[in-house]
Write an enzyme that holds these catalytic residues in place. Structure first.
Site, PDB file in Angstrom:
ATOM      1  CG  LEU A 113      73.602  88.151 -93.740  1.00 53.39           C
ATOM      2  CD1 LEU A 113      73.506  86.634 -93.732  1.00 53.39           C
ATOM      3  CD2 LEU A 113      73.272  88.695 -95.122  1.00 53.39           C
ATOM      4  CE  LYS A 170      79.309  91.689 -80.763  1.00 53.35           C
ATOM      5  NZ  LYS A 170      78.792  90.328 -80.766  1.00 53.35           N
ATOM      6  CG  ASN A 205      74.366  91.897 -78.808  1.00 57.70           C
ATOM      7  OD1 ASN A 205      73.747  92.101 -77.761  1.00 57.70           O
ATOM      8  ND2 ASN A 205      73.903  91.122 -79.762  1.00 57.70           N
ATOM      9  CG  ASP A 259      76.105  88.307 -79.187  1.00 55.63           C
ATOM     10  OD1 ASP A 259      75.362  88.315 -80.187  1.00 55.63           O
ATOM     11  OD2 ASP A 259      77.052  89.098 -79.035  1.00 55.63           O
ATOM     12  N   GLY A 275      86.916  78.605 -77.609  1.00 55.37           N
ATOM     13  CA  GLY A 275      87.080  80.033 -77.890  1.00 55.37           C
ATOM     14  C   GLY A 275      86.680  80.859 -76.686  1.00 55.37           C
ATOM     15  CB  THR A 305      95.861  82.277 -75.412  1.00 55.81           C
ATOM     16  OG1 THR A 305      96.297  82.647 -76.714  1.00 55.81           O
ATOM     17  CG2 THR A 305      96.785  82.874 -74.369  1.00 55.81           C
ATOM     18  CB  SER A 309      96.729  82.430 -69.597  1.00 57.33           C
ATOM     19  OG  SER A 309      96.920  83.174 -70.785  1.00 57.33           O
ATOM     20  N   GLY A 334      75.254  78.488 -87.452  1.00 57.33           N
ATOM     21  CA  GLY A 334      75.441  79.807 -86.876  1.00 57.33           C
ATOM     22  C   GLY A 334      74.339  80.805 -87.197  1.00 57.33           C
TER      23      GLY A 334
HETATM   24  O1  SKM Z   1      75.942  90.366 -81.809  1.00 59.21           O
HETATM   25  C1  SKM Z   1      75.635  90.352 -83.177  1.00 59.21           C
HETATM   26  C2  SKM Z   1      75.224  91.736 -83.625  1.00 59.21           C
HETATM   27  O2  SKM Z   1      74.100  92.142 -82.882  1.00 59.21           O
HETATM   28  C3  SKM Z   1      74.873  91.733 -85.109  1.00 59.21           C
HETATM   29  C4  SKM Z   1      75.824  90.994 -85.939  1.00 59.21           C
HETATM   30  C5  SKM Z   1      75.802  91.200 -87.393  1.00 59.21           C
HETATM   31  O3  SKM Z   1      74.891  91.862 -87.892  1.00 59.21           O
HETATM   32  O4  SKM Z   1      76.703  90.694 -88.095  1.00 59.21           O
HETATM   33  C6  SKM Z   1      76.693  90.058 -85.414  1.00 59.21           C
HETATM   34  C7  SKM Z   1      76.838  89.830 -83.954  1.00 59.21           C
HETATM   35  O5  SKM Z   1      78.005  90.477 -83.493  1.00 59.21           O
END
Ligand code: SKM
Length: 268
Positions: free
Chosen positions: A15, A65, A85, A100, A124, A149, A151, A235
């Site tokens: 998006l 990333k 990112n 992020d 996570g 996980t 560890s 989110g």
């Molecule tokens: O970190 C963000 C990225 O900058 C954009 C994004 C997206 O457009 O779905 C998701 C995340 O990974």
């Protein structure tokens, strides 16, 4: 005209294009935001190509990333997180950033959640978990990282200040959450309708819960959290604010947050 974009594979679901283009319209910028889906083996060539073509900035998403770290000059935070990112091509060499982490913090603060001195649980320890754990710790929170996980959680906790690593056993998680102020789900659990990373019984009214999952917008975790009287942050807020931070970094302008948010939510 400025060209911005997203590098990932796949990227069809993203998006970011409508969200960023809503901002360009609002700011009167002549710019476009496009998606690129290179093969993993071509990622370094893709970044060289973007630079040669005069692209102004790129976001980077799964699975690239980490890979792009080798092709950019990463800033201190992106280096510590181990993931980029946002790439800025406006300087001498491409620079790498991670929005992020700040995106998650701004999503929480926007909902009046105090992160300084918070006792946070991050479920996570993948890419999103790493960014969020560093963001919270840098802001002054104590961070418990819980991961399937165990560890991997310990490895991340060794890098993050004031952090501890844990498994996902129900009793241990319940103990951690009993004393916590903030819970963040940084796994993809919740994308399937009835799945949740945390049992409802472990949630309580003193918690603020951020779910990094934005499809669906209202996850089972957020429903359970609302039922428990917790503050909930979906989110889309994190996606919004990582984009806001990227846009401000690229353009030096204040992002039109409301226009970006409205467009984002209209697409969900
Ligand atoms: O970190 C963000 C990225 O900058 C954009 C994004 C997206 O457009 O779905 C998701 C995340 O990974």
């Amino acid at each position: 005209m400025d060209v911005f974009g997203l590098l990932g594979n796949p990227v069809g679901h993203s998006l970011s294009p409508p969200m960023h283009e809503a901002a360009y319209d609002e700011l009167g910028l002549e710019a476009r935001y496009v998606t690129f889906e290179p093969e993993p083996a071509d990622i370094a060539a893709a970044i060289d190509g973007a630079e040669a073509l005069g692209i102004t900035g790129l976001n980077v998403t799964i699975p690239f990333k980490r890979d792009v770290l080798e092709s950019v000059e990463a800033d201190e935070l992106a280096t510590r997180i181990g993931a980029v990112n946002t790439i800025d091509f406006t300087g001498e060499t491409p620079t790498g950033h991670n929005t992020d982490a700040v995106g998650a913090l701004r999503a929480l603060r926007d909902h009046d959640v105090t992160v300084e001195d918070a006792r946070a649980v991050v479920v996570g320890a993948g890419g999103a978990g790493r960014a969020i754990a560093f963001g919270l710790a840098d802001a002054g929170a104590t961070v418990a990282i819980a991961n399937r996980t165990e560890s991997t959680a310990h490895d991340l906790a060794a890098d993050v200040p004031n952090a501890t690593g844990h498994g996902l056993e129900t009793d241990e998680l319940a103990d951690l959450l009993a004393d916590a102020d903030v819970l963040v789900n940084a796994t993809s659990v919740g994308m399937e309708e009835h799945a949740t990373p945390v049992p409802a019984e472990a949630l309580h009214g003193e918690l603020a819960v951020l779910d990094a999952v934005y499809r669906p917008l209202e996850t089972r975790l957020l429903r359970d959290a609302a039922d428990a009287g917790a503050t909930t942050v979906d989110g889309a807020w994190m996606l919004l604010y990582q984009g806001v931070e990227a846009l401000e970094l690229w353009t030096g302008r204040d992002a039109p947050v409301d226009a970006m948010n409205e467009t984002l939510r209209a697409h969900l």
